[in-house]
Design an enzyme around this catalytic site. Structure first.
Site, PDB file in Angstrom:
ATOM      1  N   VAL A 114       0.845  -1.037  -0.020  1.00  0.00           N
ATOM      2  CA  VAL A 114       0.138   0.031   0.079  1.00  0.00           C
ATOM      3  C   VAL A 114       0.674   1.116   0.108  1.00  0.00           C
ATOM      4  O   VAL A 114       0.203   2.295  -0.222  1.00  0.00           O
ATOM      5  CB  VAL A 114      -0.885   0.116   1.249  1.00  0.00           C
ATOM      6  CG1 VAL A 114      -2.072  -1.120   1.006  1.00  0.00           C
ATOM      7  CG2 VAL A 114      -0.363   0.088   2.561  1.00  0.00           C
TER       8      VAL A 114
ATOM      9  N   TYR B 285       1.703   5.208  15.569  1.00  0.00           N
ATOM     10  CA  TYR B 285       0.494   4.528  15.579  1.00  0.00           C
ATOM     11  C   TYR B 285      -0.659   5.317  15.612  1.00  0.00           C
ATOM     12  O   TYR B 285      -1.557   5.709  14.920  1.00  0.00           O
ATOM     13  CB  TYR B 285       0.270   3.010  16.242  1.00  0.00           C
ATOM     14  CG  TYR B 285      -0.738   2.539  16.039  1.00  0.00           C
ATOM     15  CD1 TYR B 285      -0.893   1.555  14.964  1.00  0.00           C
ATOM     16  CD2 TYR B 285      -1.964   2.340  16.990  1.00  0.00           C
ATOM     17  CE1 TYR B 285      -2.190   0.796  14.816  1.00  0.00           C
ATOM     18  CE2 TYR B 285      -3.036   1.775  16.678  1.00  0.00           C
ATOM     19  CZ  TYR B 285      -3.253   0.883  15.741  1.00  0.00           C
ATOM     20  OH  TYR B 285      -4.364   0.250  15.277  1.00  0.00           O
TER      21      TYR B 285
ATOM     22  N   THR C  27      -5.988 -10.409  17.299  1.00  0.00           N
ATOM     23  CA  THR C  27      -5.169 -10.693  16.046  1.00  0.00           C
ATOM     24  C   THR C  27      -3.827 -10.752  16.185  1.00  0.00           C
ATOM     25  O   THR C  27      -3.491 -10.626  17.328  1.00  0.00           O
ATOM     26  CB  THR C  27      -5.266  -9.388  15.047  1.00  0.00           C
ATOM     27  OG1 THR C  27      -4.768  -8.223  15.590  1.00  0.00           O
ATOM     28  CG2 THR C  27      -6.912  -9.295  14.674  1.00  0.00           C
TER      29      THR C  27
END
Length: 253
Positions: free
Chosen positions: A69, A160, A195
């Protein structure tokens, strides 16, 4: 006065959806729910083996495309091929993301650049790449995956957090600009979800009113809602799916 039924509102038959970071985790959950709703889904990722395996399992109406990306040219190639083969990109789910952490005095420029490149720049490039096709079709839904860290500060997750705030801001500016073209742009803000990225986080250290971390499937409904006609008059909004985390004050030890 009646409108379409619930099933019709969520029906994506004939639509084309592209999901970044779609090979596993949250991305896989988004791929599966959009496919189940009838869309032709393009799974994109840098994890070629896992992405192709998912597309193979889904079979009809699914394909895999390698996509970094952060690569501007790759975005143009992938979207161009999808439009050539399938006619449009009706839904984009910008899900690909990474996280890193360190106290600010040890937070290197390399850490900052890496997380911003994937989470913020990657989302920007994806939005820009699909807009021409969406404008030509007169419709489209862009779903940008942010985070609860796009709503608040978080110790050591400086890059982040900044990147997820950027995703939130980009979502709003695009919603304002693209509404006249029939293109809706919204963000989803997951809390702690099980996850590989979150495996090191202890859920017991967090206050989650619903009593458990989320599972990828817990986010799928929000993405389907935003991708479908069920959210036809929703744009520029933040959909928080966090088990109540952001509503709770943290415990003080």
């Amino acid at each position: 006065m009646t409108g379409p039924g619930v099933a019709a509102l969520h029906d994506l038959t004939g639509r084309v959806a592209l999901v970044t970071g779609g090979a596993r985790g949250l991305g896989e959950a988004y791929v599966r729910v959009l496919h189940d709703a009838g869309a032709h889904v393009v799974v994109t990722d840098v994890l070629d083996g896992e992405g192709q395996a998912l597309a193979d399992v889904l079979g009809e109406r699914a394909r895999f495309a390698h996509l970094d990306v952060t690569d501007e040219d790759a975005w143009d190639r992938v979207v161009g091929r999808v439009v050539e083969d399938l006619g449009s990109v009706d839904v984009l789910v910008n899900n690909a993301g990474i996280a890193n952490a360190a106290p600010i005095e040890h937070f290197t420029l390399a850490k900052w650049d890496a997380v911003m490149a994937v989470n913020a720049t990657g989302t920007f490039l994806g939005c820009r790449a699909v807009v021409p096709a969406m404008k030509a079709a007169g419709r489209g839904s862009i779903v940008n995956i942010s985070s609860v860290e796009g709503l608040r500060g978080s110790w050591s997750l400086h890059g982040y957090t900044a990147s997820k705030f950027a995703v939130r801001g980009l979502t709003k500016s695009l919603a304002v600009e693209l509404g006249k073209d029939g293109i809706r742009v919204n963000s989803v803000h997951p809390g702690l979800v099980r996850t590989e990225m979150s495996a090191r986080i202890d859920p017991e250290a967090l206050v989650i009113p619903l009593g458990r971390p989320g599972e990828p499937a817990d986010l799928a409904g929000a993405v389907l809602f935003l991708a479908s006609e069920a959210s036809a008059w929703v744009t520029g909004q933040e959909i928080v799916v966090d088990g109540g985390m952001t509503s709770a004050m943290p415990h003080r030890g």
